[in-house]
Design an enzyme around this catalytic site. Structure first.
Site, PDB file in Angstrom:
ATOM      1  N   TYR A  71      32.479  35.596  15.818  1.00 43.58           N
ATOM      2  CA  TYR A  71      32.128  34.513  15.469  1.00 43.58           C
ATOM      3  C   TYR A  71      30.738  34.375  14.705  1.00 43.58           C
ATOM      4  O   TYR A  71      30.169  34.043  13.581  1.00 43.58           O
ATOM      5  CB  TYR A  71      32.270  33.366  16.393  1.00 43.58           C
ATOM      6  CG  TYR A  71      31.927  32.001  15.806  1.00 43.58           C
ATOM      7  CD1 TYR A  71      32.437  31.035  14.841  1.00 43.58           C
ATOM      8  CD2 TYR A  71      30.659  31.349  16.416  1.00 43.58           C
ATOM      9  CE1 TYR A  71      31.871  29.865  14.639  1.00 43.58           C
ATOM     10  CE2 TYR A  71      30.145  30.189  16.113  1.00 43.58           C
ATOM     11  CZ  TYR A  71      30.709  29.453  15.362  1.00 43.58           C
ATOM     12  OH  TYR A  71      30.225  28.130  14.834  1.00 43.58           O
ATOM     13  N   ILE A  82      39.450  31.621  -0.872  1.00 45.74           N
ATOM     14  CA  ILE A  82      38.395  31.649  -1.699  1.00 45.74           C
ATOM     15  C   ILE A  82      37.628  33.028  -1.409  1.00 45.74           C
ATOM     16  O   ILE A  82      36.846  33.064  -0.186  1.00 45.74           O
ATOM     17  CB  ILE A  82      37.433  30.478  -1.700  1.00 45.74           C
ATOM     18  CG1 ILE A  82      38.229  29.167  -2.019  1.00 45.74           C
ATOM     19  CG2 ILE A  82      36.125  30.379  -2.230  1.00 45.74           C
ATOM     20  CD1 ILE A  82      37.453  27.692  -1.835  1.00 45.74           C
TER      21      ILE A  82
HETATM   22  N1  LIG Z   1      31.094  22.001  17.207  1.00 45.44           N
HETATM   23  C1  LIG Z   1      30.122  22.765  17.494  1.00 45.44           C
HETATM   24  O1  LIG Z   1      29.584  22.757  18.820  1.00 45.44           O
HETATM   25  C2  LIG Z   1      29.514  23.559  16.477  1.00 45.44           C
HETATM   26  C3  LIG Z   1      29.672  23.722  15.281  1.00 45.44           C
HETATM   27  N2  LIG Z   1      28.912  24.563  14.411  1.00 45.44           N
HETATM   28  C4  LIG Z   1      29.448  24.743  13.223  1.00 45.44           C
HETATM   29  O2  LIG Z   1      29.451  23.319  12.481  1.00 45.44           O
HETATM   30  C5  LIG Z   1      30.843  23.379  11.438  1.00 45.44           C
HETATM   31  C6  LIG Z   1      31.670  22.197  11.857  1.00 45.44           C
HETATM   32  O3  LIG Z   1      32.097  22.264  13.133  1.00 45.44           O
HETATM   33  P1  LIG Z   1      33.229  21.250  13.979  1.00 45.44           P
HETATM   34  O4  LIG Z   1      32.909  19.981  13.139  1.00 45.44           O
HETATM   35  O5  LIG Z   1      32.673  21.252  15.458  1.00 45.44           O
HETATM   36  O6  LIG Z   1      34.562  21.990  13.556  1.00 45.44           O
HETATM   37  P2  LIG Z   1      35.786  21.763  13.963  1.00 45.44           P
HETATM   38  O7  LIG Z   1      36.487  22.925  14.692  1.00 45.44           O
HETATM   39  O8  LIG Z   1      35.989  20.299  14.535  1.00 45.44           O
HETATM   40  O9  LIG Z   1      36.414  21.645  12.598  1.00 45.44           O
HETATM   41  C7  LIG Z   1      36.692  22.719  11.887  1.00 45.44           C
HETATM   42  C8  LIG Z   1      37.009  22.165  10.347  1.00 45.44           C
HETATM   43  O10 LIG Z   1      37.031  23.553   9.576  1.00 45.44           O
HETATM   44  C9  LIG Z   1      38.431  23.452   8.816  1.00 45.44           C
HETATM   45  N3  LIG Z   1      38.877  24.828   8.450  1.00 45.44           N
HETATM   46  C10 LIG Z   1      39.070  25.448   9.482  1.00 45.44           C
HETATM   47  N4  LIG Z   1      39.714  26.468   8.692  1.00 45.44           N
HETATM   48  C11 LIG Z   1      39.732  26.265   7.419  1.00 45.44           C
HETATM   49  C12 LIG Z   1      39.984  26.746   6.268  1.00 45.44           C
HETATM   50  N5  LIG Z   1      40.612  28.043   6.342  1.00 45.44           N
HETATM   51  N6  LIG Z   1      39.844  26.314   4.965  1.00 45.44           N
HETATM   52  C13 LIG Z   1      39.448  24.992   4.827  1.00 45.44           C
HETATM   53  N7  LIG Z   1      38.997  24.354   5.970  1.00 45.44           N
HETATM   54  C14 LIG Z   1      39.106  25.035   7.136  1.00 45.44           C
HETATM   55  C15 LIG Z   1      39.261  22.432   9.527  1.00 45.44           C
HETATM   56  O11 LIG Z   1      40.150  21.862   8.565  1.00 45.44           O
HETATM   57  P3  LIG Z   1      41.617  21.681   8.782  1.00 45.44           P
HETATM   58  O12 LIG Z   1      41.706  20.006   9.003  1.00 45.44           O
HETATM   59  O13 LIG Z   1      42.092  21.922   7.342  1.00 45.44           O
HETATM   60  O14 LIG Z   1      42.189  22.592   9.761  1.00 45.44           O
HETATM   61  C16 LIG Z   1      38.122  21.403  10.131  1.00 45.44           C
HETATM   62  O15 LIG Z   1      37.981  20.336   9.304  1.00 45.44           O
HETATM   63  C17 LIG Z   1      31.439  24.810  11.572  1.00 45.44           C
HETATM   64  O16 LIG Z   1      30.847  25.618  10.405  1.00 45.44           O
HETATM   65  C18 LIG Z   1      30.802  25.393  12.945  1.00 45.44           C
HETATM   66  O17 LIG Z   1      30.792  26.807  12.859  1.00 45.44           O
HETATM   67  C19 LIG Z   1      27.774  25.270  14.587  1.00 45.44           C
HETATM   68  C20 LIG Z   1      27.526  25.040  16.063  1.00 45.44           C
HETATM   69  C21 LIG Z   1      28.246  24.254  17.072  1.00 45.44           C
HETATM   70  C1  LIG Z   2      38.215  27.455  29.182  1.00 39.05           C
HETATM   71  C2  LIG Z   2      36.878  26.912  29.695  1.00 39.05           C
HETATM   72  C3  LIG Z   2      35.981  27.134  28.663  1.00 39.05           C
HETATM   73  N1  LIG Z   2      34.685  26.660  29.268  1.00 39.05           N
HETATM   74  C4  LIG Z   2      33.623  26.545  28.666  1.00 39.05           C
HETATM   75  C5  LIG Z   2      33.169  27.854  28.096  1.00 39.05           C
HETATM   76  C6  LIG Z   2      32.654  27.683  26.773  1.00 39.05           C
HETATM   77  O1  LIG Z   2      31.059  27.658  27.108  1.00 39.05           O
HETATM   78  C7  LIG Z   2      33.023  26.528  26.446  1.00 39.05           C
HETATM   79  C8  LIG Z   2      34.207  26.444  25.186  1.00 39.05           C
HETATM   80  O2  LIG Z   2      33.916  25.094  24.747  1.00 39.05           O
HETATM   81  P1  LIG Z   2      33.140  25.334  23.563  1.00 39.05           P
HETATM   82  O3  LIG Z   2      34.184  25.113  22.304  1.00 39.05           O
HETATM   83  O4  LIG Z   2      31.999  24.112  23.448  1.00 39.05           O
HETATM   84  O5  LIG Z   2      32.304  26.782  23.520  1.00 39.05           O
HETATM   85  P2  LIG Z   2      32.187  27.770  22.392  1.00 39.05           P
HETATM   86  O6  LIG Z   2      33.370  27.948  21.662  1.00 39.05           O
HETATM   87  O7  LIG Z   2      31.521  28.939  23.191  1.00 39.05           O
HETATM   88  O8  LIG Z   2      30.846  26.841  21.969  1.00 39.05           O
HETATM   89  C9  LIG Z   2      30.424  26.912  20.661  1.00 39.05           C
HETATM   90  O9  LIG Z   2      31.266  26.463  19.561  1.00 39.05           O
HETATM   91  C10 LIG Z   2      30.876  26.971  18.366  1.00 39.05           C
HETATM   92  C11 LIG Z   2      31.676  26.662  17.171  1.00 39.05           C
HETATM   93  C12 LIG Z   2      29.155  27.384  18.189  1.00 39.05           C
HETATM   94  O10 LIG Z   2      28.996  27.357  17.058  1.00 39.05           O
HETATM   95  C13 LIG Z   2      28.550  27.382  19.534  1.00 39.05           C
HETATM   96  O11 LIG Z   2      27.151  26.771  19.181  1.00 39.05           O
HETATM   97  C14 LIG Z   2      28.981  26.580  20.787  1.00 39.05           C
HETATM   98  O12 LIG Z   2      28.790  25.144  20.480  1.00 39.05           O
HETATM   99  O13 LIG Z   2      33.767  25.775  27.443  1.00 39.05           O
HETATM  100  C15 LIG Z   2      34.794  26.115  30.869  1.00 39.05           C
HETATM  101  O14 LIG Z   2      33.557  25.829  30.956  1.00 39.05           O
HETATM  102  N2  LIG Z   2      35.696  26.015  31.646  1.00 39.05           N
HETATM  103  C16 LIG Z   2      36.833  26.580  30.937  1.00 39.05           C
HETATM  104  O15 LIG Z   2      38.029  26.407  31.795  1.00 39.05           O
END
Ligand SMILES: NC(=O)C1=CN([C@@H]2O[C@H](COP(=O)(O)OP(=O)(O)OC[C@H]3O[C@@H](n4cnc5c(N)ncnc54)[C@H](OP(=O)(O)O)[C@@H]3O)[C@@H](O)[C@H]2O)C=CC1
Ligand SMILES: Cc1cn([C@H]2C[C@H](O)[C@@H](COP(=O)(O)OP(=O)(O)O[C@H]3O[C@@H](C)C(=O)[C@@H](O)[C@H]3O)O2)c(=O)[nH]c1=O
Length: 301
Positions: A136, A49
């Site tokens: 990102y 998209i």
């Molecule tokens: N988790 C966190 O700590 C944080 C998350 N966010 C934001 O919140 C949102 C949700 O995060 P979270 O639930 O953790 O994410 P996840 O990594 O758990 O899941 C990602 C989702 O995105 C889908 N996706 C990835 N690529 C595509 C694509 N090309 N087309 C359609 N779907 C796709 C995956 O679907 P599929 O099953 O098809 O792979 C899956 O459902 C994200 O936008 C993230 O940026 C923000 C801050 C922190």
């Molecule tokens: C590989 C490794 C990672 N880490 C840490 C580093 C890093 O902070 C984190 C990686 O895990 P996370 O996926 O939570 O970290 P990160 O991917 O940086 O986390 C983020 O996710 C995305 C989607 C967001 O939008 C952010 O707000 C934040 O939640 O784990 C360790 O502590 N030890 C390890 O051995």
């Protein structure tokens, strides 16, 4: 028979998407890229998209009353190597889908991140200047701008370090539990400060804000400012795991490719003042809710 209008959950297989889905139940229309595996779900690939026309084609004749865009390229390290894909998935596709929401006059919710900030002056308020350090973070910041331009009434929720039950067992807490339960050391950054967020609270607040017609940017995260090291130690304590296996190291020593905001975290003053009845729980409170479910999943002792 006339199709019922539902809320589109883009990214329903993800950690937060699953939470939204369980809340909205039959009122939700989930999407996935692996549509053939899940009957009744809408196939939707954000990578396909690029424009509003593409989005209109995918959603043609699908009656909707809201669009939740939870899908994203969330692997922060992978985004560094795949900038074009990150831009398509996190920026352009959400912007194109927001055009459809604006044309239909329905709510559009975009999930963004603390990583829009540079971590030199957190915790941050909604109006603080964005300055992403990583591909990102930049793709999500540009996603916010694209969504707001396409749909000025969109709701943009910034969150961070989301934890809780996750069918994919992917979030930080699962990684930590696996290592500690196996008696392995986990190296955790002691200089990345943030506000960890319980996924149940995030989904509840999201649903309520949409029901209340909220728009604009809201920070939605936990109430405690913790380093990853402190967070990891609290999780270990809550689950009775051996915290001595957690080794605090600097982010530099961890050797991550994508720069992380260090002195970060989000402030939820706006949420608290406009919606004082909504509670974001502390780590201890959330684990009272979470502990038994984690044990049922068989990942905690
Ligand atoms: N988790 C966190 O700590 C944080 C998350 N966010 C934001 O919140 C949102 C949700 O995060 P979270 O639930 O953790 O994410 P996840 O990594 O758990 O899941 C990602 C989702 O995105 C889908 N996706 C990835 N690529 C595509 C694509 N090309 N087309 C359609 N779907 C796709 C995956 O679907 P599929 O099953 O098809 O792979 C899956 O459902 C994200 O936008 C993230 O940026 C923000 C801050 C922190
Ligand atoms: C590989 C490794 C990672 N880490 C840490 C580093 C890093 O902070 C984190 C990686 O895990 P996370 O996926 O939570 O970290 P990160 O991917 O940086 O986390 C983020 O996710 C995305 C989607 C967001 O939008 C952010 O707000 C934040 O939640 O784990 C360790 O502590 N030890 C390890 O051995």
């Amino acid at each position: 028979m006339k199709q019922q209008s539902r809320s589109l959950i883009i990214g329903a297989t993800g950690q937060i998407g699953r939470q939204m889905l369980s809340r909205l139940g039959d009122h939700a229309l989930p999407t996935t890229r692996a549509a053939d595996l899940i009957p009744g779900w809408l196939p939707l690939d954000l990578a396909a998209i690029a424009t509003a026309d593409d989005a209109e084609r995918v959603l043609a004749s699908v009656p909707l009353h809201a669009i939740f865009c939870l899908a994203g390229m969330t692997n922060v390290e992978a985004c560094e190597d795949q900038q074009a894909l990150a831009t398509r998935v996190n920026t352009e596709a959400p912007g194109a889908l927001a055009v459809v929401a604006a044309r239909r006059g329905i709510p559009f919710v975009y999930f963004s991140t603390e990583y829009v900030f540079d971590g030199m002056g957190g915790p941050y308020l909604e109006e603080d200047d964005a300055h992403p350090l990583s591909v990102y973070g930049s793709s999500k910041w540009r996603g916010e701008l694209a969504v707001r331009e396409a749909c000025p009434d969109a709701l943009i929720l910034r969150t961070t370090v989301v934890y809780g039950l996750d069918r994919e067992r992917k979030n930080f807490v699962y990684g930590l539990m696996r290592k500690l339960a196996a008696g392995e050391t986990m190296r955790v950054p002691n200089d990345q400060v943030s506000t960890p967020t319980y996924n149940v609270d995030l989904a509840t607040v999201t649903q309520t804000l949409v029901e209340r017609g909220a728009s604009g940017i809201f920070h939605v995260c936990g109430p405690e400012l913790l380093s990853r090291l402190e967070f990891a130690r609290r999780v270990a304590e809550e689950l009775g795991l051996d915290a001595s296996l957690i080794e605090g190291v600097s982010t530099t020593a961890l050797g991550q490719r994508a720069p992380r905001p260090l002195d970060a975290g989000l402030r939820i003053d706006k949420l608290r003042s406009l919606h004082p009845d909504l509670t974001m729980h502390t780590v201890a409170e959330s684990f009272d809710d979470l502990r038994s479910a984690l044990r049922e999943q068989g990942v905690a002792g």
